[in-house]
Design a protein around this motif. Structure first.
Motif, PDB file in Angstrom:
ATOM      1  N   THR A 149       3.980  -5.983  -0.495  1.00 23.27           N
ATOM      2  CA  THR A 149       3.312  -6.848  -1.468  1.00 23.27           C
ATOM      3  C   THR A 149       1.992  -7.399  -0.935  1.00 23.27           C
ATOM      4  O   THR A 149       1.173  -7.914  -1.709  1.00 23.27           O
ATOM      5  CB  THR A 149       4.198  -8.047  -1.872  1.00 23.27           C
ATOM      6  N   GLN A 150       1.769  -7.301   0.373  1.00 29.34           N
ATOM      7  CA  GLN A 150       0.550  -7.843   0.973  1.00 29.34           C
ATOM      8  C   GLN A 150      -0.485  -6.755   1.271  1.00 29.34           C
ATOM      9  O   GLN A 150      -1.676  -6.934   1.004  1.00 29.34           O
ATOM     10  CB  GLN A 150       0.898  -8.587   2.276  1.00 29.34           C
ATOM     11  N   ARG A 151      -0.040  -5.632   1.806  1.00 26.38           N
ATOM     12  CA  ARG A 151      -0.999  -4.588   2.190  1.00 26.38           C
ATOM     13  C   ARG A 151      -1.436  -3.734   1.008  1.00 26.38           C
ATOM     14  O   ARG A 151      -2.599  -3.300   0.953  1.00 26.38           O
ATOM     15  CB  ARG A 151      -0.405  -3.716   3.291  1.00 26.38           C
ATOM     16  N   LEU A 152      -0.558  -3.475   0.063  1.00 26.69           N
ATOM     17  CA  LEU A 152      -0.936  -2.604  -1.050  1.00 26.69           C
ATOM     18  C   LEU A 152      -2.078  -3.195  -1.883  1.00 26.69           C
ATOM     19  O   LEU A 152      -3.037  -2.477  -2.200  1.00 26.69           O
ATOM     20  CB  LEU A 152       0.277  -2.290  -1.931  1.00 26.69           C
ATOM     21  N   PRO A 153      -2.060  -4.473  -2.262  1.00 27.22           N
ATOM     22  CA  PRO A 153      -3.189  -5.027  -3.020  1.00 27.22           C
ATOM     23  C   PRO A 153      -4.513  -4.945  -2.267  1.00 27.22           C
ATOM     24  O   PRO A 153      -5.572  -4.755  -2.881  1.00 27.22           O
ATOM     25  CB  PRO A 153      -2.779  -6.486  -3.264  1.00 27.22           C
ATOM     26  N   LYS A 154      -4.480  -5.076  -0.944  1.00 27.18           N
ATOM     27  CA  LYS A 154      -5.717  -4.995  -0.165  1.00 27.18           C
ATOM     28  C   LYS A 154      -6.297  -3.584  -0.176  1.00 27.18           C
ATOM     29  O   LYS A 154      -7.507  -3.403  -0.080  1.00 27.18           O
ATOM     30  CB  LYS A 154      -5.451  -5.440   1.271  1.00 27.18           C
ATOM     31  N   LEU A 155      -5.425  -2.596  -0.294  1.00 27.88           N
ATOM     32  CA  LEU A 155      -5.874  -1.206  -0.266  1.00 27.88           C
ATOM     33  C   LEU A 155      -6.312  -0.707  -1.637  1.00 27.88           C
ATOM     34  O   LEU A 155      -7.283   0.041  -1.752  1.00 27.88           O
ATOM     35  CB  LEU A 155      -4.755  -0.306   0.272  1.00 27.88           C
ATOM     36  N   VAL A 156      -5.590  -1.091  -2.693  1.00 24.23           N
ATOM     37  CA  VAL A 156      -5.838  -0.484  -4.004  1.00 24.23           C
ATOM     38  C   VAL A 156      -6.220  -1.491  -5.078  1.00 24.23           C
ATOM     39  O   VAL A 156      -6.534  -1.103  -6.204  1.00 24.23           O
ATOM     40  CB  VAL A 156      -4.597   0.321  -4.476  1.00 24.23           C
ATOM     41  N   GLY A 157      -6.208  -2.781  -4.764  1.00 24.44           N
ATOM     42  CA  GLY A 157      -6.472  -3.805  -5.767  1.00 24.44           C
ATOM     43  C   GLY A 157      -5.181  -4.339  -6.352  1.00 24.44           C
ATOM     44  O   GLY A 157      -4.155  -3.656  -6.406  1.00 24.44           O
ATOM     45  N   GLU A 163       1.169  -2.656 -10.770  1.00 28.35           N
ATOM     46  CA  GLU A 163       1.736  -1.560 -11.561  1.00 28.35           C
ATOM     47  C   GLU A 163       2.700  -0.731 -10.723  1.00 28.35           C
ATOM     48  O   GLU A 163       3.804  -0.389 -11.179  1.00 28.35           O
ATOM     49  CB  GLU A 163       0.618  -0.668 -12.099  1.00 28.35           C
ATOM     50  N   MET A 164       2.306  -0.405  -9.504  1.00 31.27           N
ATOM     51  CA  MET A 164       3.174   0.402  -8.651  1.00 31.27           C
ATOM     52  C   MET A 164       4.457  -0.337  -8.289  1.00 31.27           C
ATOM     53  O   MET A 164       5.550   0.235  -8.318  1.00 31.27           O
ATOM     54  CB  MET A 164       2.425   0.808  -7.381  1.00 31.27           C
ATOM     55  N   ILE A 165       4.329  -1.618  -7.956  1.00 33.01           N
ATOM     56  CA  ILE A 165       5.503  -2.391  -7.540  1.00 33.01           C
ATOM     57  C   ILE A 165       6.425  -2.673  -8.720  1.00 33.01           C
ATOM     58  O   ILE A 165       7.653  -2.507  -8.633  1.00 33.01           O
ATOM     59  CB  ILE A 165       5.076  -3.700  -6.850  1.00 33.01           C
ATOM     60  N   PHE A 166       5.860  -3.090  -9.859  1.00 27.45           N
ATOM     61  CA  PHE A 166       6.685  -3.460 -11.017  1.00 27.45           C
ATOM     62  C   PHE A 166       7.368  -2.251 -11.654  1.00 27.45           C
ATOM     63  O   PHE A 166       8.499  -2.340 -12.117  1.00 27.45           O
ATOM     64  CB  PHE A 166       5.839  -4.159 -12.091  1.00 27.45           C
ATOM     65  N   SER A 167       6.658  -1.120 -11.684  1.00 30.27           N
ATOM     66  CA  SER A 167       7.219   0.071 -12.352  1.00 30.27           C
ATOM     67  C   SER A 167       8.088   0.895 -11.423  1.00 30.27           C
ATOM     68  O   SER A 167       8.938   1.663 -11.886  1.00 30.27           O
ATOM     69  CB  SER A 167       6.090   0.961 -12.881  1.00 30.27           C
ATOM     70  N   LYS A 177      -5.100   9.313  -3.329  1.00 31.96           N
ATOM     71  CA  LYS A 177      -6.467   9.385  -2.811  1.00 31.96           C
ATOM     72  C   LYS A 177      -7.443   8.733  -3.789  1.00 31.96           C
ATOM     73  O   LYS A 177      -8.352   8.005  -3.376  1.00 31.96           O
ATOM     74  CB  LYS A 177      -6.868  10.839  -2.558  1.00 31.96           C
ATOM     75  N   GLU A 178      -7.257   8.984  -5.072  1.00 32.75           N
ATOM     76  CA  GLU A 178      -8.175   8.426  -6.081  1.00 32.75           C
ATOM     77  C   GLU A 178      -8.211   6.905  -6.056  1.00 32.75           C
ATOM     78  O   GLU A 178      -9.253   6.298  -6.283  1.00 32.75           O
ATOM     79  CB  GLU A 178      -7.757   8.919  -7.472  1.00 32.75           C
ATOM     80  N   ILE A 179      -7.076   6.284  -5.757  1.00 36.57           N
ATOM     81  CA  ILE A 179      -7.010   4.818  -5.770  1.00 36.57           C
ATOM     82  C   ILE A 179      -7.263   4.217  -4.384  1.00 36.57           C
ATOM     83  O   ILE A 179      -7.246   2.992  -4.229  1.00 36.57           O
ATOM     84  CB  ILE A 179      -5.676   4.309  -6.338  1.00 36.57           C
ATOM     85  N   GLY A 180      -7.494   5.065  -3.389  1.00 33.80           N
ATOM     86  CA  GLY A 180      -7.805   4.561  -2.057  1.00 33.80           C
ATOM     87  C   GLY A 180      -6.613   4.300  -1.172  1.00 33.80           C
ATOM     88  O   GLY A 180      -6.750   3.704  -0.100  1.00 33.80           O
ATOM     89  N   LEU A 181      -5.438   4.763  -1.587  1.00 32.33           N
ATOM     90  CA  LEU A 181      -4.236   4.539  -0.788  1.00 32.33           C
ATOM     91  C   LEU A 181      -4.177   5.492   0.403  1.00 32.33           C
ATOM     92  O   LEU A 181      -3.662   5.143   1.459  1.00 32.33           O
ATOM     93  CB  LEU A 181      -2.996   4.694  -1.667  1.00 32.33           C
ATOM     94  N   VAL A 182      -4.691   6.710   0.236  1.00 31.29           N
ATOM     95  CA  VAL A 182      -4.834   7.631   1.358  1.00 31.29           C
ATOM     96  C   VAL A 182      -6.285   8.086   1.426  1.00 31.29           C
ATOM     97  O   VAL A 182      -7.008   8.071   0.428  1.00 31.29           O
ATOM     98  CB  VAL A 182      -3.884   8.849   1.259  1.00 31.29           C
ATOM     99  N   ASN A 183      -6.697   8.491   2.629  1.00 35.18           N
ATOM    100  CA  ASN A 183      -8.096   8.885   2.839  1.00 35.18           C
ATOM    101  C   ASN A 183      -8.383  10.303   2.390  1.00 35.18           C
ATOM    102  O   ASN A 183      -9.415  10.572   1.785  1.00 35.18           O
ATOM    103  CB  ASN A 183      -8.452   8.751   4.322  1.00 35.18           C
ATOM    104  N   GLU A 184      -7.470  11.239   2.741  1.00 30.90           N
ATOM    105  CA  GLU A 184      -7.678  12.646   2.437  1.00 30.90           C
ATOM    106  C   GLU A 184      -6.340  13.294   2.116  1.00 30.90           C
ATOM    107  O   GLU A 184      -5.286  12.808   2.540  1.00 30.90           O
ATOM    108  CB  GLU A 184      -8.335  13.388   3.616  1.00 30.90           C
ATOM    109  N   VAL A 185      -6.403  14.426   1.387  1.00 28.56           N
ATOM    110  CA  VAL A 185      -5.212  15.192   1.036  1.00 28.56           C
ATOM    111  C   VAL A 185      -5.439  16.643   1.442  1.00 28.56           C
ATOM    112  O   VAL A 185      -6.495  17.221   1.153  1.00 28.56           O
ATOM    113  CB  VAL A 185      -4.919  15.110  -0.480  1.00 28.56           C
ATOM    114  N   TYR A 186      -4.442  17.224   2.100  1.00 27.83           N
ATOM    115  CA  TYR A 186      -4.541  18.600   2.578  1.00 27.83           C
ATOM    116  C   TYR A 186      -3.258  19.367   2.270  1.00 27.83           C
ATOM    117  O   TYR A 186      -2.188  18.756   2.103  1.00 27.83           O
ATOM    118  CB  TYR A 186      -4.769  18.626   4.099  1.00 27.83           C
TER     119      TYR A 186
END
Length: 257
Positions: A149-157, A163-167, A177-186
């Motif tokens: 609940t503390q780190r996710l808002p700092k990373l994605v707003g 939305e992620m936590i409630f749903s 990646k689009e929301i900034g949660l990960v840097n790159e996808v391979y």
């Protein structure tokens, strides 16, 4: 390879350490023993002057960490549950975030609940194309207890985090990646290679400067951030890494930190 652990594999090569969570039979779920072993490995690596970057991943191609081991705490009362969360914060999740060496998560599959919280505690996150990330705790009548609940808002707003936590929905790697949660996808077969490439680049830079950058960046959302940056910027002028870095620049050569 070092074989002193049961639930993780620890390897070191070329200034880089690789911690692999190795509980494939339970999709690498975090139990108390695994948390303690990762914590002990981090302590070992923090004092190893040969190691400059740490990579954290899961064994196999299905799961980074599928969550906490629910069987371990299913009958806990409030007191024991708070102790579980507090010990997890102090023993592992906060330790990663505040480690003086960069920790990169190579998310190779499911990163759910405590698994996503583990990845979020790392300084950088790379993910495989098959990765799925989420915080499903509310489906159990709980909330994330290891910093979600503390780190996710700092990373994605805050809105997306809510939305992620409630749903409790899982999101695919590309969305992460689009929301900034990960840097790159391979692709899964390239994930570790690409992560090691980044680790190698980082390992060639000043370890002292990177350590100070970690501490300063961790304060970026506090009222101490700017003053800490100024203080560390000044402190580095008295250290050998700065002297070597500036000399190398002026002499048009690569620095040797």
């Amino acid at each position: 390879m070092i074989n002193s652990y049961e639930n993780i594999i620890l390897e070191k090569e070329d200034k880089i350490a690789l911690i692999t969570i190795n509980r494939p039979q339970s999709l690498n779920a975090l139990n108390g023993k695994t948390i303690n072993e990762i914590s002990s490995a981090l302590d070992e690596l923090a004092s190893d002057h040969e190691v400059r970057v740490i990579i954290l991943t899961g064994s196999g191609e299905k799961s980074f960490v599928a969550g906490a081991d629910i069987k371990e705490f299913s009958d806990f009362n409030q007191e024991k549950a708070e102790e579980l969360a507090r010990n997890g914060h102090n023993n592992l999740f906060n330790k990663i975030e505040n480690l003086s060496k960069p920790v990169i998560a190579a998310v190779n599959g499911f990163a759910l609940g405590g698994g996503l919280e583990l990845a979020m505690a790392c300084h950088i996150r790379y993910a495989s194309e098959n990765a799925k990330l989420g915080l499903p705790e509310v489906t159990l009548g709980l909330i994330p207890g290891y910093g979600g609940t503390q780190r996710l808002p700092k990373l994605v707003g805050k809105g997306i985090a809510n939305e992620m936590i409630f749903s409790a929905k899982m999101i695919p790697a590309q969305k992460a990646k689009e929301i900034g949660l990960v840097n790159e996808v391979y692709p899964i077969e390239e994930l570790l290679t690409k992560t090691k490439e980044l680790a190698k680049i980082i390992s060639n830079n000043s370890p002292m400067a990177i350590s100070k950058a970690i501490f300063a960046t961790n304060l970026s959302d506090t009222d101490k951030g700017f003053e800490t940056e100024i203080k560390y910027f000044g402190e580095l002028f008295e250290m050998e890494d700065k002297k070597e870095g500036v000399s190398a620049f002026l002499e048009k050569r690569k620095p040797n930190f």
